[in-house]
Scaffold this active site. Structure first.
Site, PDB file in Angstrom:
ATOM      1  CG  ASP A 129      -1.803  -0.953   1.396  1.00  0.00           C
ATOM      2  OD1 ASP A 129      -2.112  -2.001   0.289  1.00  0.00           O
ATOM      3  OD2 ASP A 129      -1.789  -1.513   2.672  1.00  0.00           O
ATOM      4  CD  GLU A 140      -8.535  -3.298  -1.249  1.00  0.00           C
ATOM      5  OE1 GLU A 140      -8.913  -3.444   0.052  1.00  0.00           O
ATOM      6  OE2 GLU A 140      -7.515  -3.871  -1.614  1.00  0.00           O
TER       7      GLU A 140
HETATM    8  O1  FUB Z   1      -2.497  -3.869   3.802  1.00  0.00           O
HETATM    9  C1  FUB Z   1      -3.899  -3.991   4.046  1.00  0.00           C
HETATM   10  C2  FUB Z   1      -5.105  -3.861   2.976  1.00  0.00           C
HETATM   11  O2  FUB Z   1      -4.862  -4.601   2.036  1.00  0.00           O
HETATM   12  C3  FUB Z   1      -5.159  -2.340   2.524  1.00  0.00           C
HETATM   13  O3  FUB Z   1      -5.886  -1.610   3.503  1.00  0.00           O
HETATM   14  C4  FUB Z   1      -5.825  -2.715   1.269  1.00  0.00           C
HETATM   15  O4  FUB Z   1      -5.989  -1.536   0.491  1.00  0.00           O
HETATM   16  C5  FUB Z   1      -5.101  -3.941   0.804  1.00  0.00           C
HETATM   17  O5  FUB Z   1      -4.269  -3.712  -0.099  1.00  0.00           O
END
Ligand code: FUB
Length: 465
Positions: A189, A355
């Site tokens: 991320d 997301e």
């Molecule tokens: O790294 C944890 C979670 O996995 C993130 O918040 C999401 O976007 C996914 O990448």
């Protein structure tokens, strides 16, 4: 970490009797996080290597075959169990760990025991310039060689043990030949941004089962190649009263000479749903402190998961907060950067959205990007839309970043975009399954070019090794 000063006493229970034994002199040593080979101090020419998963001390020379050289090369990375210690990643993406007091290499399961078994704290070795590796979870034990096998033995302050447990960091027999990952180890991320003319990278610390990591580090660079690790900038444990774990997807924005870190977190018990917070600092490298002492967005306040914040500041100085898994939302932030008018929250979920919203502007066009599918899927990917304002309306343009199986690249996503200062050169930072042995919780951070067609649409991004 548990290493204490020279005069500290270690309490040892033997046959029901509690004895006090002197703990060895253990000044912590700092290691470069990069590919290295580890040469024995008392058997020069012999190196730590793995063979059929077992750790051993083997002769390696310039004429050794390529496999031997690979097996005698470890990338020193952020400790899987502690950022003040180290883990050692093989060229095949496995980690050096102890099991039944033997050293071996295995894939990272991400559970607490594995992470501890695969974390070692560096201290000064028997001769100047050498190091010794102390077990994180058994701090009275160190890696040593015995009959050329690597074992984890209780420390004895005698010359033989000290020599058998001392290694020199040497140039790697198999140097890094790829550009990515840009920072060694497991980080996901990535929020790449420019602050005061310097690149800063804020990732999730990865490698934890269920993404249960607890802290964020910051990295900075002038060239996107050489990175400085600034250490931990926010740790949910001591720093955030309402979050224990799930330290996910940080994003940093600057305003009025201060730096705001938006992040998500969950509690270890009780209400474990994620919430979204904001921390503030006077420097891009922290230390950050929780600005509100409570979440900025509470779990259940809006539908969807309250994770993956991102702040875009427009040319007029107005900042907008985007966030959400399942549902994408945007709201203008107040000037204090830590509050907003709930009446102005808008849903902007595009088709295919999962997301990781990200917004930037180029030549008056606003680009809204996001990740599709699940981060554990090799089909995790990035799509985008364009619009005339930070609030849209948005027109979906399609997928721009996806897996590249011919190069072994899977699940590229949760990205950020940055413009090189004073230019029209753009870069995208994203995570993917660590190459070669990663998965949805063992991810690494890569940076590649992001280019535009003459009509302003984004060219398909080529993820590179
Ligand atoms: O790294 C944890 C979670 O996995 C993130 O918040 C999401 O976007 C996914 O990448």
């Amino acid at each position: 970490m548990r290493i204490v000063s020279a005069l500290a006493l270690l309490t040892v229970a033997i046959a029901g009797t509690v004895l006090a034994a002197p703990e060895p002199v253990t000044a912590a040593a700092s290691l470069p996080t990069a590919p290295q080979s580890l040469e024995s101090v008392n058997y020069p020419g012999r190196y730590v290597r793995h063979l059929s998963n077992a750790g051993q001390l083997a002769a390696v020379t310039a004429s050794s075959d390529a496999q031997t050289k690979r097996d005698a090369t470890f990338t020193v990375v952020n400790g899987l169990a502690s950022p003040t210690c180290y883990s050692f990643q093989t060229k095949d993406g496995l980690f050096l760990r102890h099991r039944d007091w033997r050293l071996r290499v295995d894939p990272n399961t991400g559970d607490q025991t594995f992470r501890a078994d695969a974390t070692f704290c560096a201290v000064a070795g028997s001769v100047a310039g050498s190091i010794s590796l102390v077990s994180y979870n058994y701090p009275d034990r160190r890696i040593r060689h015995r009959d050329f096998a690597l074992t984890l033995d209780a420390y004895q302050d005698i010359p033989q043990f000290r020599a058998d447990s001392s290694f020199r960091l040497a140039a790697p027999w198999a140097p890094k030949t790829t550009k990515n990952p840009v920072i060694p180890g497991l980080f996901a991320d990535p929020h790449l941004t420019v602050l005061n003319g310097r690149y800063y990278l804020y990732p999730t610390t990865d490698g934890y089962a269920s993404w249960s990591g607890t802290y964020y580090k910051a990295f900075s660079s002038t060239d996107l190649v050489n990175w400085t690790d600034h250490g931990v900038i926010l740790d949910h444990g001591p720093d955030v009263s309402w979050a224990d774990n799930s330290a996910w997807a940080p994003a940093v924005a600057a305003k009025n000479g201060r730096y705001y870190l938006y992040f998500s977190g969950g509690l270890a018990s009780g209400n474990t749903a994620k919430q979204l917070g904001v921390a503030v600092a006077d420097s891009p490298t922290g230390p950050f402190r929780d600005a509100l002492g409570q979440p900025l967005i509470r779990s259940g306040q809006y539908s969807g998961q309250a994770i993956d914040p991102m702040v875009f500041t427009d040319t007029d100085g107005r900042s907008y907060l985007y966030w959400g898994q399942g549902v994408a939302r945007v709201v203008p932030l107040n000037d204090d950067m830590v509050s907003f008018d709930p009446a102005q929250v808008r849903v902007i979920t595009p088709a295919g959205y999962n997301e990781a919203p990200f917004v930037f502007e180029r030549n008056g066009v606003y680009y809204f990007m996001w990740s599709e599918n699940d981060t554990r899927s090799e089909d995790y990917r990035v799509a985008y839309a364009t619009g005339p304002s930070p609030l849209g309306p948005w027109t979906k343009r399609g997928i721009v970043l996806q897996k590249r199986l011919d190069a072994g690249i899977k699940g590229p996503g949760h990205h950020s975009v940055v413009r090189a200062p004073g230019s029209d050169t753009w870069y995208v930072a994203y995570h993917r399954f660590a190459v070669p042995a990663g998965n949805g919780t063992n991810r690494e951070t890569a940076i590649d070019r992001l280019e535009f067609h003459s009509d302003g649409t984004i060219r398909p991004i080529l993820p590179t090794l």
